[in-house]
Design an enzyme around this catalytic site. Structure first.
Site, short mmCIF file in Angstrom:
data_model
loop_
_atom_site.label_atom_id
_atom_site.label_comp_id
_atom_site.label_asym_id
_atom_site.label_seq_id
_atom_site.Cartn_x
_atom_site.Cartn_y
_atom_site.Cartn_z
CB SER A 150 2.32 15.04 92.23
OG SER A 150 1.71 14.50 92.78
CD GLU A 193 -2.13 11.52 89.05
OE1 GLU A 193 -1.83 10.66 90.10
OE2 GLU A 193 -2.49 12.57 89.79
CG HIS A 200 1.70 10.15 91.91
ND1 HIS A 200 0.57 10.12 91.26
CD2 HIS A 200 2.36 10.01 92.40
CE1 HIS A 200 0.85 11.70 92.16
NE2 HIS A 200 1.46 11.74 92.90
#
Length: 309
Positions: free
Chosen positions: A114, A213, A280
């Site tokens: 992330s 992502e 995630h």
């Protein structure tokens, strides 16, 4: 890029100390406690960074404290790994303060994802350090069950390559362009990739397999980000694209995130494989970044060399 140009840190072994740092957003102690339990069960010795639980609004404390924790981890010879507690936001604010000489002198495995993509990009630019794209220490069993734990364990504590298969039913499973590509796996979170444009940390993706992502981004924003990357020339010369989880990326329009990914990636002239359980979403798996990878869109697999040696 030659594999010998990549700095691969030593594999973690039972008894090794790993420092838990919070370079981005504030973390929750009860989730970190679960992560500590897991790491301890693997024989590792988790040590909290001095300011791991600091909080300043949406940041895990002031920039200088977050940077100090990272540099403490990189400089301490007793610390053999650095595991970020979570992402959120804030890593880009501190990466320019990292002591890259310390990183190069004593390379350590750095794990996270992330917002931690920004940290891994900086370490790639400053030290050519391979990293580990996987769950942080603020562990949530509901999202990252046993399979996720086993995947992170393998990436940190073994030197075996990993093969990740596209998951039928995943939101991006239909995104596919046939073919096979080999190159250095680079990337991570799409937002952070775009936020790196124009900075020294934007990786050169020539010949690379790009990993992307994201979470909570409606399709039009995903379109905007890929369009910016295309217009900036950042995707020129790619070898292939590995599409991970695009979680909670829906809005009221009938255009899905898979539609957008097919549109923005499908005409690049390189193999594209969607549906990879990396990101995630539920059952997140761990892969190395900055290491050789083979994307086989025909077989539906991504095979990644270890990030540790």
């Amino acid at each position: 890029m030659a594999d010998d140009a990549v700095l691969r840190p030593p594999v973690l072994r039972p008894g090794d100390a790993v420092m838990l740092v919070s370079p981005s957003g504030p973390t929750r102690p009860e989730r970190v406690a679960r992560g500590v339990e897991l790491l301890t069960g693997w024989g590792l010795r988790p040590v909290l960074a001095p300011h791991a639980y600091a909080r300043q609004g949406y940041l895990a404390g002031p920039d200088e404290l977050r940077a100090a924790d990272l540099n403490t981890a990189f400089a301490d010879p007793s610390v053999r790994g650095v595991i970020c507690t979570r992402g959120g936001y804030g890593a880009q604010r501190v990466v320019d303060a990292i002591d890259m000489a310390a990183v190069r002198r004593d390379p350590k495995v750095v794990a996270g994802f992330s917002d931690i993509t920004a940290l891994q990009f900086a370490l790639w630019r400053g030290a050519r350090l391979a990293g580990v794209h996987g769950p942080g220490a603020a562990w949530l069993d509901e999202r990252t069950p046993l399979r996720s734990a086993e995947s992170l364990h393998a990436a940190l504590m073994t030197t075996e390559p990993v093969t990740v298969a596209a998951a039928p039913g995943a939101e991006t499973f239909a995104v596919r362009v046939p073919g096979r590509a080999t190159g250095t796996l680079l990337g991570g979170n799409l937002c952070l990739l775009v936020a790196s444009l124009g900075t020294p940390d934007m990786p050169d993706l020539t010949g690379a397999v790009l990993l992307v992502e994201d979470v909570g981004e409606p399709p039009y924003k995903v379109d905007r980000m890929f369009t910016q990357l295309r217009r900036a020339g950042a995707l020129d010369g790619l070898a292939g694209v590995a599409v991970g989880q695009f979680t909670d990326c829906a809005d009221g329009w009938d255009t899905t995130v898979a539609d957008v990914l097919t549109d923005r990636l499908g005409d690049l002239g390189v193999p594209v494989l969607g549906g990879l359980p990396i990101g995630h979403g539920q059952g997140q798996l761990t892969v190395g970044v900055g290491v050789p990878a083979t994307l086989d869109a025909d077989a539906g697999t991504l095979t990644v060399a270890p990030a540790v040696r």
